[in-house]
Scaffold this motif. Structure first.
Motif, mmCIF file in Angstrom:
data_model
loop_
_atom_site.group_PDB
_atom_site.id
_atom_site.type_symbol
_atom_site.label_atom_id
_atom_site.label_comp_id
_atom_site.label_asym_id
_atom_site.label_seq_id
_atom_site.Cartn_x
_atom_site.Cartn_y
_atom_site.Cartn_z
ATOM 1 N N LEU A 77 0.833 -1.197 0.000
ATOM 2 C CA LEU A 77 0.000 0.000 0.000
ATOM 3 C C LEU A 77 0.868 1.247 0.000
ATOM 4 N N PHE A 78 1.706 1.356 -1.044
ATOM 5 C CA PHE A 78 2.528 2.544 -1.316
ATOM 6 C C PHE A 78 3.676 2.743 -0.329
ATOM 7 N N TYR A 79 4.063 1.681 0.387
ATOM 8 C CA TYR A 79 5.237 1.748 1.246
ATOM 9 C C TYR A 79 6.469 1.172 0.541
ATOM 10 N N LEU A 80 6.337 -0.024 0.008
ATOM 11 C CA LEU A 80 7.460 -0.699 -0.648
ATOM 12 C C LEU A 80 7.481 -0.348 -2.130
ATOM 13 N N PRO A 81 8.558 0.314 -2.612
ATOM 14 C CA PRO A 81 8.642 0.655 -4.037
ATOM 15 C C PRO A 81 8.806 -0.590 -4.908
ATOM 16 N N ILE A 82 8.382 -0.473 -6.159
ATOM 17 C CA ILE A 82 8.455 -1.516 -7.200
ATOM 18 C C ILE A 82 8.172 -2.910 -6.634
ATOM 19 N N HIS A 83 7.119 -2.993 -5.844
ATOM 20 C CA HIS A 83 6.793 -4.252 -5.181
ATOM 21 C C HIS A 83 6.176 -5.267 -6.138
ATOM 22 N N TYR A 84 5.768 -4.870 -7.326
ATOM 23 C CA TYR A 84 5.200 -5.825 -8.275
ATOM 24 C C TYR A 84 6.216 -6.274 -9.319
ATOM 25 N N THR A 85 7.467 -5.820 -9.176
ATOM 26 C CA THR A 85 8.519 -6.263 -10.097
ATOM 27 C C THR A 85 9.655 -6.898 -9.293
ATOM 28 N N ASP A 86 10.688 -6.118 -8.996
ATOM 29 C CA ASP A 86 11.890 -6.679 -8.381
ATOM 30 C C ASP A 86 11.669 -7.163 -6.953
ATOM 31 N N PHE A 87 10.703 -6.590 -6.230
ATOM 32 C CA PHE A 87 10.501 -6.952 -4.825
ATOM 33 C C PHE A 87 9.170 -7.672 -4.601
ATOM 34 N N ILE A 88 8.734 -8.402 -5.595
ATOM 35 C CA ILE A 88 7.443 -9.093 -5.465
ATOM 36 C C ILE A 88 7.515 -10.223 -4.440
ATOM 37 N N PHE A 89 8.694 -10.777 -4.221
ATOM 38 C CA PHE A 89 8.798 -11.834 -3.216
ATOM 39 C C PHE A 89 8.464 -11.302 -1.831
ATOM 40 N N ALA A 90 8.784 -10.038 -1.542
ATOM 41 C CA ALA A 90 8.477 -9.482 -0.229
ATOM 42 C C ALA A 90 6.972 -9.483 0.017
ATOM 43 N N VAL A 91 6.188 -9.159 -1.012
ATOM 44 C CA VAL A 91 4.732 -9.198 -0.895
ATOM 45 C C VAL A 91 4.267 -10.635 -0.696
ATOM 46 N N PHE A 92 4.839 -11.553 -1.450
ATOM 47 C CA PHE A 92 4.490 -12.978 -1.296
ATOM 48 C C PHE A 92 4.777 -13.446 0.121
ATOM 49 N N ALA A 93 5.959 -13.102 0.643
ATOM 50 C CA ALA A 93 6.335 -13.552 1.979
ATOM 51 C C ALA A 93 5.434 -12.946 3.045
ATOM 52 N N GLU A 94 5.005 -11.697 2.838
ATOM 53 C CA GLU A 94 4.116 -11.070 3.816
ATOM 54 C C GLU A 94 2.746 -11.749 3.814
ATOM 55 N N GLU A 95 2.240 -12.095 2.653
ATOM 56 C CA GLU A 95 0.893 -12.644 2.575
ATOM 57 C C GLU A 95 0.839 -14.151 2.862
ATOM 58 N N PHE A 96 1.916 -14.877 2.549
ATOM 59 C CA PHE A 96 1.903 -16.334 2.721
ATOM 60 C C PHE A 96 2.854 -16.807 3.820
ATOM 61 N N GLY A 97 3.644 -15.896 4.371
ATOM 62 C CA GLY A 97 4.447 -16.195 5.533
ATOM 63 C C GLY A 97 5.589 -17.178 5.287
#
Length: 379
Positions: free
Chosen positions: A258-278
């Motif tokens: 939610l606009f905190y982590l830059p380019i979260h849908y490209t280079d840092f998409i794993f961070a979103v995955f790890a947050e949602e799936f642990g």
């Protein structure tokens, strides 16, 4: 041009398993991209599905190439590898020309059509680099000195052209890919050692000459020293990974996207995955990558021709190695780079290159089955 035993049932078991794992990886990546990109796409374009819809177009394009390669004898594909690689090198140089290249975040890595960047040649070249390096190093002892020097020169031109964009992470990945394929081919250790020293020296020179690369290294060592600037992205990524806990926050419930982590849908998409799936979801993802790597190594060991072995090894290094590097960046184990996560990160060129690479591995697996292909001498 004959296609050999197109029925899937006649494929080697490794080929069938790799095919299904590739599709599982692809579908999982699209699901994660949907979650990671929906909010920012809705904010920027008024359409939460904007990035997913565009990604699906590239998936269709990539699947066309995938279908062709898995049914085309590898000797035909190897026959055009050098020309495709040279074409991609030419396209990389075009990205450096004003009016043709599109600059994003200070790097000119894309060719544009109007205002939109549509092609990243440094991504598309990866599967062809694997093919051509396997061809060259697989018959190294039979090549003349002139041929060896010519292709070493071409590989150097490729790496330099990527560095000029600038794109140190992709240049480093391509350099490691070449080196590991050469190592697997059994080149003399003194040649490998000399090349490794030259590559490390070039990387250090690039870092010393470019301030932003030095800042990335320093922020990796201590991101909290500059938490609002150079260390911001890594800190937000670590917060995303850490806040996922064991089971994760749940699909679609990431806060960092939610606009905190830059380019979260490209280079840092794993961070979103790890947050949602642990942690549990991350372990399952690593298990998927591990299963893919094991199958890839089995394909390499069963391949009947040395060049085929090298292609299989190169594809495993490319797909699994790049995935692990991306995860290492998101978790703070390596400095921040611009390497996408295959099948996960948004980007057409990366998606096409990933599907073509997977198709090459599956084709090698098919031809490792004695009943699947006619011996070369009878063709």
């Amino acid at each position: 041009m004959p296609l050999l035993n197109p029925s899937v049932e006649s494929w080697a078991s490794e080929a069938r398993l790799l095919r299904w794992l590739t599709f599982l990886w692809l579908v999982l990546g699209l699901v994660v991209l949907f979650s990671a990109s929906y909010v920012i796409a809705d904010e920027d374009f008024g359409n939460g599905l904007y990035y997913v819809q565009r990604q699906l177009v590239w998936v269709v394009v990539g699947l066309v190439g995938f279908g062709i390669l898995v049914n085309l004898p590898i000797r035909y594909i190897l026959g055009i590898a050098d020309w495709m690689m040279l074409l991609c090198i030419g396209l990389i140089f075009l990205t450096l020309l004003p009016g043709l290249g599109t600059t994003v975040n200070g790097a000119s890595r894309w060719l544009s059509l109007g205002p939109l960047p549509i092609l990243q040649p440094s991504e598309l070249i990866k599967p062809f680099l694997v093919l051509q390096s396997a061809r060259i190093f697989g018959r190294w002892e039979r090549l003349t000195v002139r041929s060896r020097l010519s292709w070493i020169g071409i590989f150097v031109v490729l790496l330099v052209s990527i560095l000029l964009q600038p794109n140190l992470s992709t240049a480093a990945l391509c350099g490691m890919l070449l080196w590991l394929i050469a190592l697997a081919a059994g080149l003399p250790y003194w040649q490998l050692g000399t090349t490794a020293i030259a590559g490390l020296g070039t990387a250090m020179l690039s870092i010393s000459l470019r301030e932003y690369q030095r800042e990335r290294v320093m922020s990796f060592l201590n991101p909290w020293a500059d938490p609002t600037q150079n260390g911001y992205q890594l800190i937000q990524s670590l917060l995303a990974v850490g806040s996922g806990g064991f089971w994760g926050s749940g699909f679609g419930l990431s806060q960092q996207k939610l606009f905190y982590l830059p380019i979260h849908y490209t280079d840092f998409i794993f961070a979103v995955f790890a947050e949602e799936f642990g942690f549990a979801g991350s372990v399952l993802l690593l298990a998927l990558l591990g299963a893919y790597a094991v199958l890839g190594v089995r394909v390499a060991t069963k391949a009947r021709q040395p060049i085929h072995k090298l292609v299989a090894i190169g594809i495993v290094v490319l797909l699994i190695g790049q995935s692990l590097l991306n995860i290492a960046v998101a978790t703070g184990a390596l400095p921040t780079t611009g390497l996408p996560f295959p099948f996960f990160s948004y980007g057409g060129s990366s998606m096409i290159a990933s599907l073509l690479s997977a198709a090459l591995l599956i084709r090698i697996a098919r031809e490792s089955n004695e009943a699947d292909v006619v011996p070369l001498r009878k063709r």
